[in-house]
Scaffold this motif. Structure first.
Motif, PDB file in Angstrom:
ATOM      1  N   ARG A 107       1.145  52.910  89.225  1.00  0.00           N
ATOM      2  CA  ARG A 107      -0.005  52.744  90.100  1.00  0.00           C
ATOM      3  C   ARG A 107      -0.844  54.023  90.136  1.00  0.00           C
ATOM      4  NH1 ARG A 107       1.006  51.707  96.516  1.00  0.00           N
ATOM      5  NH2 ARG A 107       1.790  53.825  96.384  1.00  0.00           N
ATOM      6  N   ALA A 108      -0.141  55.157  90.219  1.00  0.00           N
ATOM      7  CA  ALA A 108      -0.860  56.439  90.255  1.00  0.00           C
ATOM      8  C   ALA A 108      -1.518  56.724  88.901  1.00  0.00           C
ATOM      9  CB  ALA A 108       0.088  57.562  90.633  1.00  0.00           C
ATOM     10  N   ARG A 144     -10.412  50.785  91.961  1.00  0.00           N
ATOM     11  CA  ARG A 144     -11.256  51.744  92.680  1.00  0.00           C
ATOM     12  C   ARG A 144     -11.666  52.924  91.809  1.00  0.00           C
ATOM     13  NH1 ARG A 144      -8.424  48.887  96.119  1.00  0.00           N
ATOM     14  NH2 ARG A 144      -9.235  48.466  98.201  1.00  0.00           N
ATOM     15  N   HIS A 149       2.157  44.079 101.185  1.00  0.00           N
ATOM     16  CA  HIS A 149       1.418  42.817 101.228  1.00  0.00           C
ATOM     17  C   HIS A 149       0.888  42.417  99.851  1.00  0.00           C
ATOM     18  CE1 HIS A 149      -1.661  45.869 101.449  1.00  0.00           C
ATOM     19  NE2 HIS A 149      -2.618  44.979 101.284  1.00  0.00           N
ATOM     20  N   THR A 209      -5.045  55.259  88.006  1.00  0.00           N
ATOM     21  CA  THR A 209      -6.293  55.818  88.525  1.00  0.00           C
ATOM     22  C   THR A 209      -6.847  56.837  87.531  1.00  0.00           C
ATOM     23  OG1 THR A 209      -5.177  57.615  89.695  1.00  0.00           O
ATOM     24  CG2 THR A 209      -5.501  55.571  90.906  1.00  0.00           C
ATOM     25  N   PHE A 258      -4.471  48.464  92.458  1.00  0.00           N
ATOM     26  CA  PHE A 258      -5.148  48.970  93.659  1.00  0.00           C
ATOM     27  C   PHE A 258      -6.045  50.164  93.334  1.00  0.00           C
ATOM     28  CE2 PHE A 258      -5.740  51.283  97.579  1.00  0.00           C
ATOM     29  CZ  PHE A 258      -5.869  50.291  98.530  1.00  0.00           C
ATOM     30  N   GLY A 259      -5.450  51.151  92.664  1.00  0.00           N
ATOM     31  CA  GLY A 259      -6.222  52.346  92.333  1.00  0.00           C
ATOM     32  C   GLY A 259      -7.138  52.109  91.135  1.00  0.00           C
ATOM     33  N   LEU A 306       4.906  51.745  98.407  1.00  0.00           N
ATOM     34  CA  LEU A 306       4.167  50.616  97.835  1.00  0.00           C
ATOM     35  C   LEU A 306       3.580  49.796  98.976  1.00  0.00           C
ATOM     36  CD1 LEU A 306       6.519  49.380  94.972  1.00  0.00           C
ATOM     37  CD2 LEU A 306       4.529  50.869  94.808  1.00  0.00           C
ATOM     38  N   PHE A 307       2.558  48.992  98.653  1.00  0.00           N
ATOM     39  CA  PHE A 307       1.959  48.127  99.659  1.00  0.00           C
ATOM     40  C   PHE A 307       2.706  46.800  99.676  1.00  0.00           C
ATOM     41  CE2 PHE A 307      -1.889  50.566  98.108  1.00  0.00           C
ATOM     42  CZ  PHE A 307      -1.758  51.530  99.091  1.00  0.00           C
TER      43      PHE A 307
END
Lengths: 347, 227
Positions: free
Chosen positions: A145-146, A103, A90, A149, A99-100, A87-88
């Protein structure tokens, strides 16, 4: 239905990966193999994180790699879940999840945020920082998260390997729900056979860089004596509850279950069944089922994996070394199965 | 000289300007350099790292001497600069900035490179598979996660430039308002046995540096508590 096809030749010093296999386009496929068999290299090639010298990777309608095409990872629409989560730090959970998603081109966003939040139960975590999450929670966020996308293929590289036993048990039900809820084919990598067996009926076995077997779990398993020696498959028996404490199979035979239960399926491990030639006189009958031997498979040189047909369903019975050489154990014969232990699968 | 009202104001402001400008420019140069050093599999990487680290071990006079040669009207940099329409670099503020950038390079590159290397490839891979282009992944994931490294780089680069003496003297000389930075001013006053003035300037610089570092450690500490 469009198919997916994978051919990869990847040469590393001291290790060659050379595989060709059709990739199922629905459900979870287990990619199983011992450590060092090339599982991780294989899915890294699929994800575009490694560049094999020669490959043809086609997922549905799109070609990810061929002689003159190499799509980089960010263009593959592949959902990758790593063993070490990644994981990120920040970003809060919400930022990680989006996040994905942000995008992903708007027309491609097939998976809805609300569905992911609901099915993976992520809502209470949204405002948290990744370092405050437990191992299981963090992996759920990584899966969400995956998913967001809207990938055309999910790749999971031993996502439970770093978790403790309890967390593993907690997260398995979430994983099981994914295919039916999101309809994305998943390739699930593990060196833990039981983990794969708990998730899927379809598996691909990799050994020493080559596909050793691929297909439905019992068939694959009976081709892999070294695994079967340690492992016995679960049998799933379908019928219906008929009255309190009774579960009726299609052929009328009844399995006794706890009074208030109303299971969707009965699970009996292949080890928890023993065979009898004739029904014992003083048997209560509640744990005795009659079936017909279909096939006998040899495992480690012993004829101890017996496949029995029961009310139109297949039951695998793993016999101990004793008793497997009895003459009455042969295909076509009717036998009685003594069920020593059942598990219930609720819905 | 207009630094009678507050002792050493002009040299101090000049020092701050030099340190600020040097650090800012260095961040832009150090980022791609540190990134390349952190990612390259080139066999000559140790050589490049050694070159970057050189200013750490060389006496400032050695760097100062070579910079003087390079920046001079006959030197490679000085000649090109004049060719592009610039003024003479030696004994000018611009020359000082260039020399300071060489001098402080390792202090900015190394913390950033360490931060990049600490992140590893893993976090990038996860950004790529989530659809981030390589350059986008750098800005949205690598940079924010390297914030601590950047803070360290900023402070070390700034403080180190602030405290430089030998190179300034050799390349910049001692021109009030132009190249007479605070460390030179202190040296001047000591040479003239004007200890009380030197005291004021030194104490001022000492307190300023202490506050600066204290601020950084406080921020760092808070980050550590949060994580």
């Amino acid at each position: 239905m469009t198919t997916s096809d994978v051919t990869i030749k990847f040469n590393n010093p001291g290790f060659d990966l050379d595989v060709h296999f059709p990739l199922p386009t629905r459900g979870i496929s287990g990619l199983f193999g011992p450590s060092g068999s090339g599982k991780t290299t294989l899915i890294r090639c699929l994800a575009g994180l490694e560049r094999p010298s020669q490959a043809l990777i086609r997922v549905g309608d799109s070609v990810w790699q061929s002689d003159n095409i190499f799509l980089p990872a960010h263009k593959r629409r592949v959902g990758m879940v790593f063993q070490d989560v990644r994981l990120f730090d920040h970003l809060k959970v919400e930022g990680n999840l989006l996040f994905g998603y942000k995008r992903t081109p708007v027309p491609d966003r097939k998976i809805k945020i609300d569905d992911v939040l609901k099915i993976l139960e992520l809502k209470p975590l949204l405002g948290k920082r990744p370092e405050k999450l437990s191992g299981g929670e963090a992996q759920r966020v990584a899966i969400g998260r995956a998913l967001l996308t809207s990938p055309s293929l999910m790749l999971m590289d031993e996502p439970l390997a770093a978790l403790g036993e309890q967390h593993k048990k907690d997260i398995l039900p979430y994983l099981k729900k994914l295919p039916e809820n999101f309809g994305i084919p998943m390739l699930y990598v593990s060196h833990d056979f039981e983990e794969i067996a708990a998730l899927t009926q379809y598996m691909i076995c990799l050994n020493n860089g080559k596909i050793q077997a691929q297909g439905k779990l019992p068939e694959v398993a009976s081709n892999l004596p070294e695994i079967m020696h340690r492992w016995a498959p679960d049998n799933f028996i379908k019928g219906e509850t008929c009255g309190p404490g009774k579960y009726k199979l299609p052929d009328g035979q009844v399995i006794h279950i706890p009074l208030a239960a109303s299971p969707a399926r009965i699970v009996i491990n292949a080890r928890d069944i023993s065979l009898l030639r004739i029904a014992p006189e003083h048997h209560a009958g509640d744990a005795l089922l009659k079936g017909q031997i279909e096939k006998i498979a040899e495992i480690c040189g012993e004829k101890n994996m017996i496949r029995i047909s029961l009310a139109g369903q297949e039951i695998n019975v793993l016999l101990g070394t004793r008793g497997s050489n009895e003459s009455w154990i042969c295909p076509g014969n009717e036998v009685y199965m003594v069920i020593n232990r059942i598990k219930l699968e609720m819905e | 000289m207009n630094d009678f009202s507050i002792p050493g104001l002009t040299p101090l402001l000049l020092s701050l300007k030099l340190a600020g400008l040097t650090t800012l420019l260095l961040i832009f140069i150090a980022t791609p350099l540190a990134w390349w050093l952190s990612q390259t599999k080139n066999g000559f990487k140790p050589l490049f790292e050694a070159i970057v680290a050189l200013p750490l071990v060389l006496p400032p006079t050695v760097i100062g001497f070579y910079m003087l040669v390079l920046l001079g009207p006959e030197g490679f940099i000085g000649r090109s600069w004049i060719g592009m329409g610039g003024d003479t670099l030696t004994f000018s503020f611009t020359g000082l900035v260039i020399a300071s950038m060489v001098y402080s390079l390792p202090f900015v590159v190394q913390p950033i490179q360490n931060a990049f290397e600490g992140l590893g490839r893993h976090i990038l891979e996860s950004a790529w598979t989530l659809g981030a282009r390589p350059i986008g992944a750098f800005f949205s994931v690598v940079l924010p996660l390297s914030a601590k490294g950047y803070l360290t780089a900023l402070v070390l680069g700034f403080a180190h430039t602030l405290g430089e003496f030998g190179i300034v003297l050799m390349v910049g000389g001692n021109i009030p308002g132009k190249t007479r930075v605070i460390s030179i001013a202190i040296y001047d006053h000591v040479e003239m046995l004007d200890y009380s003035y030197a005291h004021k300037l030194s104490a001022g610089l000492l307190i300023f540096s202490l506050l600066l570092l204290l601020g950084v450690y406080l921020i760092n500490h808070r980050w550590r508590i949060r994580t």
